[in-house]
Scaffold this active site. Structure first.
Site, mmCIF file in Angstrom:
data_model
loop_
_atom_site.group_PDB
_atom_site.id
_atom_site.type_symbol
_atom_site.label_atom_id
_atom_site.label_comp_id
_atom_site.label_asym_id
_atom_site.label_seq_id
_atom_site.Cartn_x
_atom_site.Cartn_y
_atom_site.Cartn_z
ATOM 1 N N ARG A 15 0.930 -1.328 0.001
ATOM 2 C CA ARG A 15 0.048 0.041 0.045
ATOM 3 C C ARG A 15 0.735 1.113 -0.013
ATOM 4 O O ARG A 15 2.201 1.151 0.135
ATOM 5 C CB ARG A 15 -0.771 0.017 1.219
ATOM 6 C CG ARG A 15 -2.116 -0.985 1.170
ATOM 7 C CD ARG A 15 -2.739 -1.287 2.604
ATOM 8 N NE ARG A 15 -1.942 -1.517 3.699
ATOM 9 C CZ ARG A 15 -2.350 -1.784 4.789
ATOM 10 N NH1 ARG A 15 -3.507 -1.326 5.261
ATOM 11 N NH2 ARG A 15 -1.503 -2.268 5.691
ATOM 12 N N LYS A 75 2.206 2.111 7.155
ATOM 13 C CA LYS A 75 2.631 1.174 8.392
ATOM 14 C C LYS A 75 3.496 1.880 9.196
ATOM 15 O O LYS A 75 4.140 3.169 8.846
ATOM 16 C CB LYS A 75 3.738 0.060 7.991
ATOM 17 C CG LYS A 75 2.737 -0.936 7.040
ATOM 18 C CD LYS A 75 1.408 -1.364 7.858
ATOM 19 C CE LYS A 75 1.663 -2.543 8.535
ATOM 20 N NZ LYS A 75 0.270 -3.326 9.341
ATOM 21 N N TYR A 94 -0.472 4.621 10.570
ATOM 22 C CA TYR A 94 -0.683 3.621 11.557
ATOM 23 C C TYR A 94 0.480 3.527 12.603
ATOM 24 O O TYR A 94 1.511 3.696 11.830
ATOM 25 C CB TYR A 94 -0.993 2.240 11.185
ATOM 26 C CG TYR A 94 -2.381 1.952 10.289
ATOM 27 C CD1 TYR A 94 -3.361 2.235 10.932
ATOM 28 C CD2 TYR A 94 -2.495 1.750 9.006
ATOM 29 C CE1 TYR A 94 -4.734 1.987 10.453
ATOM 30 C CE2 TYR A 94 -3.717 1.626 8.557
ATOM 31 C CZ TYR A 94 -5.089 1.642 9.333
ATOM 32 O OH TYR A 94 -6.087 1.408 8.477
ATOM 33 N N HIS A 96 0.379 1.762 16.241
ATOM 34 C CA HIS A 96 0.268 0.577 17.278
ATOM 35 C C HIS A 96 1.461 0.424 17.877
ATOM 36 O O HIS A 96 2.160 -0.344 18.160
ATOM 37 C CB HIS A 96 0.039 -0.835 16.300
ATOM 38 C CG HIS A 96 -1.284 -0.783 15.329
ATOM 39 N ND1 HIS A 96 -2.353 -1.018 15.951
ATOM 40 C CD2 HIS A 96 -1.389 -0.600 14.211
ATOM 41 C CE1 HIS A 96 -3.355 -0.992 15.069
ATOM 42 N NE2 HIS A 96 -2.488 -0.863 13.927
ATOM 43 N N GLU A 118 -4.873 4.520 14.047
ATOM 44 C CA GLU A 118 -5.744 3.713 14.654
ATOM 45 C C GLU A 118 -6.495 4.154 16.080
ATOM 46 O O GLU A 118 -7.199 3.581 16.484
ATOM 47 C CB GLU A 118 -4.783 2.353 15.178
ATOM 48 C CG GLU A 118 -3.942 2.596 16.230
ATOM 49 C CD GLU A 118 -2.686 2.862 15.595
ATOM 50 O OE1 GLU A 118 -2.541 3.209 14.384
ATOM 51 O OE2 GLU A 118 -1.634 3.023 16.548
ATOM 52 N N ASP A 270 -4.682 -10.785 14.288
ATOM 53 C CA ASP A 270 -3.642 -9.633 14.798
ATOM 54 C C ASP A 270 -3.970 -9.383 16.122
ATOM 55 O O ASP A 270 -3.108 -8.841 16.892
ATOM 56 C CB ASP A 270 -3.995 -8.443 13.764
ATOM 57 C CG ASP A 270 -5.634 -8.009 13.833
ATOM 58 O OD1 ASP A 270 -6.478 -9.013 14.197
ATOM 59 O OD2 ASP A 270 -5.599 -6.880 13.493
HETATM 60 N N1 LIG Z 1 -6.270 -10.038 9.673
HETATM 61 C C1 LIG Z 1 -6.274 -8.863 9.118
HETATM 62 O O1 LIG Z 1 -5.714 -8.557 8.348
HETATM 63 C C2 LIG Z 1 -7.399 -7.886 9.683
HETATM 64 C C3 LIG Z 1 -7.898 -6.575 9.246
HETATM 65 C C4 LIG Z 1 -8.475 -5.858 10.006
HETATM 66 C C5 LIG Z 1 -9.262 -6.233 11.041
HETATM 67 N N2 LIG Z 1 -8.787 -7.305 11.705
HETATM 68 C C6 LIG Z 1 -9.226 -7.707 13.116
HETATM 69 O O2 LIG Z 1 -10.441 -8.156 13.111
HETATM 70 C C7 LIG Z 1 -10.951 -8.362 14.446
HETATM 71 C C8 LIG Z 1 -12.597 -7.630 14.338
HETATM 72 O O3 LIG Z 1 -12.407 -6.415 14.006
HETATM 73 P P1 LIG Z 1 -13.735 -5.434 13.708
HETATM 74 O O4 LIG Z 1 -13.392 -4.064 13.248
HETATM 75 O O5 LIG Z 1 -14.928 -6.301 13.051
HETATM 76 O O6 LIG Z 1 -14.138 -5.120 15.573
HETATM 77 P P2 LIG Z 1 -15.442 -4.786 15.793
HETATM 78 O O7 LIG Z 1 -15.451 -4.059 17.238
HETATM 79 O O8 LIG Z 1 -16.417 -4.141 14.853
HETATM 80 O O9 LIG Z 1 -16.504 -6.193 16.015
HETATM 81 C C9 LIG Z 1 -16.047 -7.346 17.119
HETATM 82 C C10 LIG Z 1 -17.264 -7.824 17.443
HETATM 83 O O10 LIG Z 1 -16.997 -9.073 18.189
HETATM 84 C C11 LIG Z 1 -17.965 -9.213 18.932
HETATM 85 N N3 LIG Z 1 -17.631 -10.287 20.106
HETATM 86 C C12 LIG Z 1 -16.901 -9.780 21.271
HETATM 87 N N4 LIG Z 1 -16.674 -11.191 21.901
HETATM 88 C C13 LIG Z 1 -17.491 -11.918 21.214
HETATM 89 C C14 LIG Z 1 -17.685 -13.377 21.659
HETATM 90 N N5 LIG Z 1 -17.187 -13.952 22.495
HETATM 91 N N6 LIG Z 1 -18.596 -14.088 20.549
HETATM 92 C C15 LIG Z 1 -18.986 -13.407 19.582
HETATM 93 N N7 LIG Z 1 -18.721 -12.008 19.294
HETATM 94 C C16 LIG Z 1 -17.822 -11.652 20.051
HETATM 95 C C17 LIG Z 1 -18.255 -7.783 19.530
HETATM 96 O O11 LIG Z 1 -19.590 -7.952 20.264
HETATM 97 C C18 LIG Z 1 -18.246 -7.180 18.182
HETATM 98 O O12 LIG Z 1 -19.487 -6.797 17.530
HETATM 99 C C19 LIG Z 1 -10.060 -7.388 15.209
HETATM 100 O O13 LIG Z 1 -9.341 -8.109 16.040
HETATM 101 C C20 LIG Z 1 -9.511 -6.766 14.228
HETATM 102 O O14 LIG Z 1 -8.067 -6.240 14.556
HETATM 103 C C21 LIG Z 1 -7.789 -8.333 11.180
#
Ligand SMILES: NC(=O)c1ccc[n+]([C@@H]2O[C@H](COP(=O)([O-])OP(=O)(O)OC[C@H]3O[C@@H](n4cnc5c(N)ncnc54)[C@H](O)[C@@H]3O)[C@@H](O)[C@H]2O)c1
Length: 371
Positions: A15, A75, A94, A96, A118, A270
């Site tokens: 990116r 980053k 970003y 972190h 973030e 992550d």
């Molecule tokens: N791997 C990647 O490249 C990448 C990219 C973007 C985001 N992410 C990660 O994805 C994850 C989700 O991000 P998001 O933006 O959707 O967060 P978000 O806060 O919008 O959604 C998280 C959801 O999880 C729910 N939750 C919490 N505990 C729970 C449980 N025990 N059972 C079911 N649901 C539960 C919450 O109520 C919430 O609705 C984060 O860890 C974020 O860092 C990873």
């Protein structure tokens, strides 16, 4: 202001901090934009796109860091980049910082002012500069999960949408936030039978109101989770407990009751991942198998679609970048408390409480520093 955009140097990062359109807006606001030669290539932007937008192409990162008032990146600055930051320079990217003491120490020592994407907030309690990447990762999850499900990749050999006479794949999405909602939409659009589990009844009500019968919702209890795991062809992990490691909701002992070759896509990797057996993988080797269950655990999923991700991030950062350039960071942060929440480091001081608590470093109140 002179706005500089260096090429990202973190491995596998394609990116770029400024799109040609963002550069054009900045130029129209009267700013000088300098972009490192080839910075946009990974995202499909040629140097000529930037010059057409009114930016100047510069050969090296050293020159960009030496002359720019504000550095716009994607980053966190790598060690070599941190050495180039200087007092009074503004860094918008970003960061972190909480799990990264070395970077925090270097940013404090540099004397720069660092605003982290973030931690910028919005009126709805969201994180507007994180949301676009969650949208990308969420929409990508069923796509990579479908690939993982293919027989040649070790998967169960199930087609998402089925065909006439053969039922579709069953997809379970754990966590119905930004990632989960976008994942569920795309999986349903591919024809799969989708269920989203969440712990927040308000969120489940919202999903039910907005999406109706596109997918089903369920309250995330262990009993219901076990029931769905036994049926699922694909499980997408999308939970987040802010500020904490992801809870391990699926454990290895569950695999015995799951369908062989089922695909787990742990987007929450992550934050440590929400499957006990998850370990971070890269785009070069994204999947591995444990007890016959396929895992996809790429920690920077948006990097796979660098062009879409760059444009989505650029759309979200542009108004903040323009405010910082037009007014200077002090006035821009004084005018917008959400941008002020992005301030992490200023003139040798840490200004973000949660990072200070995580790393045992004293902080000063960000609000006391803005104009
Ligand atoms: N791997 C990647 O490249 C990448 C990219 C973007 C985001 N992410 C990660 O994805 C994850 C989700 O991000 P998001 O933006 O959707 O967060 P978000 O806060 O919008 O959604 C998280 C959801 O999880 C729910 N939750 C919490 N505990 C729970 C449980 N025990 N059972 C079911 N649901 C539960 C919450 O109520 C919430 O609705 C984060 O860890 C974020 O860092 C990873």
């Amino acid at each position: 202001m002179k706005i500089g955009c260096p090429t990202e140097i973190k491995p596998q990062e394609f990116r770029v901090g400024l799109t040609p359109n963002a550069a054009k807006e900045a130029v129209m606001h009267g700013h000088d934009v300098i972009v490192q030669k080839g910075a946009g290539v990974g995202a499909g932007f040629a140097d000529a796109d930037y010059t057409a937008a009114g930016a100047t192409i510069i050969d090296t990162a050293e020159e960009i860091f030496a002359s720019a008032d504000m550095i716009v990146k994607v980053k966190e600055p790598q060690a070599a980049e941190r050495k180039r930051l200087r007092e009074g320079q503004l860094l918008f990217t970003y960061l972190h910082l909480a799990p990264d003491p070395a970077q925090t120490k270097d940013l404090i020592a540099s004397g720069c002012t660092a605003i982290a994407y973030e931690t910028v907030t919005d009126n709805r309690g969201g994180l507007p500069l994180l949301a676009p990447m969650s949208e990308v990762a969420g929409r990508l999850a069923p796509q990579v999960g479908a690939w993982t499900l293919q027989k040649a990749n070790g998967g169960r050999g199930v087609l998402m949408g089925g065909v006439p006479g053969v039922g579709p794949a069953k997809v379970l999405v754990i966590g119905g936030g930004v990632v989960g909602t976008h994942a569920a939409r795309i999986a349903a659009g591919m024809g799969a039978e989708v269920t989203v589990l969440d712990r927040s009844l308000d969120r489940l009500r919202y999903l039910d109101d907005v999406f109706g019968s596109v997918f089903r919702t369920g309250y995330s209890s262990q009993g219901l989770l076990d029931e769905h795991l036994a049926q699922a062809d694909m499980v997408i992990g999308a939970v987040l407990i802010p500020g904490a490691a992801a809870p391990k909701l699926v454990r290895r002992e569950h695999f015995a009751m799951m369908k062989p070759g089922a695909a787990l896509v742990d987007v929450a990797i992550d934050q440590g991942g929400c499957f006990e057996t998850s370990k971070a993988t890269t785009h070069a080797e994204p999947i591995y198998e444990v007890d016959g269950i396929m895992h996809y655990c790429v920690a920077n999923m948006p990097g796979a679609v660098a062009r879409t991700s760059t444009i989505a991030l650029g759309n979200a950062t542009m108004p903040f970048m323009l405010a910082l350039a037009d007014k200077g960071w002090k006035q821009a942060c004084a005018d917008d408390r959400h941008l002020l929440n992005g301030l992490n480091v200023h003139a040798g001081k840490l200004t973000y409480k949660a990072v200070g608590e995580a790393l045992g470093i004293d902080t000063v109140e960000a609000a006391s520093l803005a104009a």
